[in-house]
Enzyme design. Sequence first.
Site, PDB file in Angstrom:
ATOM      1  N   VAL A  27      74.349  64.296  56.873  1.00 21.59           N
ATOM      2  CA  VAL A  27      73.866  62.938  56.681  1.00 21.59           C
ATOM      3  C   VAL A  27      74.958  62.105  56.032  1.00 21.59           C
ATOM      4  CG1 VAL A  27      72.340  61.526  55.241  1.00 21.59           C
ATOM      5  CG2 VAL A  27      71.395  63.385  56.616  1.00 21.59           C
ATOM      6  N   LYS A  28      75.222  60.948  56.613  1.00 20.79           N
ATOM      7  CA  LYS A  28      76.139  59.986  56.000  1.00 20.79           C
ATOM      8  C   LYS A  28      75.316  58.878  55.366  1.00 20.79           C
ATOM      9  CE  LYS A  28      79.640  56.469  56.738  1.00 20.79           C
ATOM     10  NZ  LYS A  28      80.156  55.464  57.676  1.00 20.79           N
ATOM     11  N   GLN A  29      75.621  58.585  54.104  1.00 21.41           N
ATOM     12  CA  GLN A  29      74.852  57.580  53.382  1.00 21.41           C
ATOM     13  C   GLN A  29      75.752  56.819  52.424  1.00 21.41           C
ATOM     14  OE1 GLN A  29      72.603  55.218  52.985  1.00 21.41           O
ATOM     15  NE2 GLN A  29      70.974  56.737  53.361  1.00 21.41           N
TER      16      GLN A  29
END
Length: 350
Positions: A236-238
């Site tokens: 996940v990129k956040q």
Amino acid sequence: MTDIQGLLGDEADDLLAHTAHGIPKEDLVLPGPDFVERAVAVSDRSPRVLRNLQSLFDHGRLAGTGHLSILPVDQGIEHSAASAFAANPRYLDPGNIVELAVEGGCNAVASTLGVLGAVSRRYAHRIPFIVKLNHNELLTYPNHYDQVMFGDVEQCFDLGAAGVGATVYFGSEQSDRQLQEAREAFARAHQLGMFTVLWCYLRNPAFKQDGVDYSVSADLTGQANHLGVTIEADIVKQKQPENNGGYLALGFGRTDERLYDKLTTDHPIDLTRWQVANCYMGRVGLINSGGASAGKGDLAQAVRTAVVNKRAGGTGLITGRKAFQRPTAEGIALLHAVQDVYLDDDVTVA
């Protein structure tokens, strides 16, 4: 090695000595050399996905650490080629983009179907490719903020990609459709043996209240992460959180007061720890974005973001504009400085 304490300045003691109590590190599945075997091999991912994911963790300067440094260059579509590359026009050539990732010691390069397809036979065997499938193009007038598919999973497989990526603008009017498209693409990618990366961004004008941007609040970004891992994103990129209490300020959805008075504080490591917790307590790796290039302060800001991510239990950083919107040697030096945070045994999980 990079002078991490010097770059952190007055925040050094606070960021390097902080201990998280709301969610202790002992409850997390932490990055490490055996992360794929320990955390992913027990899942429903196929041997081919495990192989490609392991190749990601085994590449670049961070090989064997369980941490990731990824170069993302899709801003030519997302922001316009002029805004992305006028500062350094040589990166209009896809070959130079991939060379920066190689020379910068990155685990992978993430870019568009066109960019990676243009040089796949030269580089796909030299560095893992992550093909970003959907984009928000800003040529439509008036602008509309939507992610649309620019390619399909089979094309990514054919050009030799190790993984695919997609963005969902959670909170937008189009998020349900984007979520379905990403889910279908991720399922097909897993069938073909590629890992998946989801950009879990929040996008709605209502998320800005009284001068505060709650699209980077820990509670709302944490929930976006939780939705992302539900469609089996492997990473996940956040954006790193800058505040908390989005649910409370906006007066919608459901939350719990214990999130704000027991599980988190206003410390950036605690806020990022909540993002990690929503990635199945670290079973899915959290990579934070490096953010826009602001000039002289980029190096210090990138190192700070990496320190917070690592100490929160995150997996790494995805650093784009801070690296490619400057002379190549400086871009490589910045990428190496970020990687040095993850290589430094004195920077440990809080």
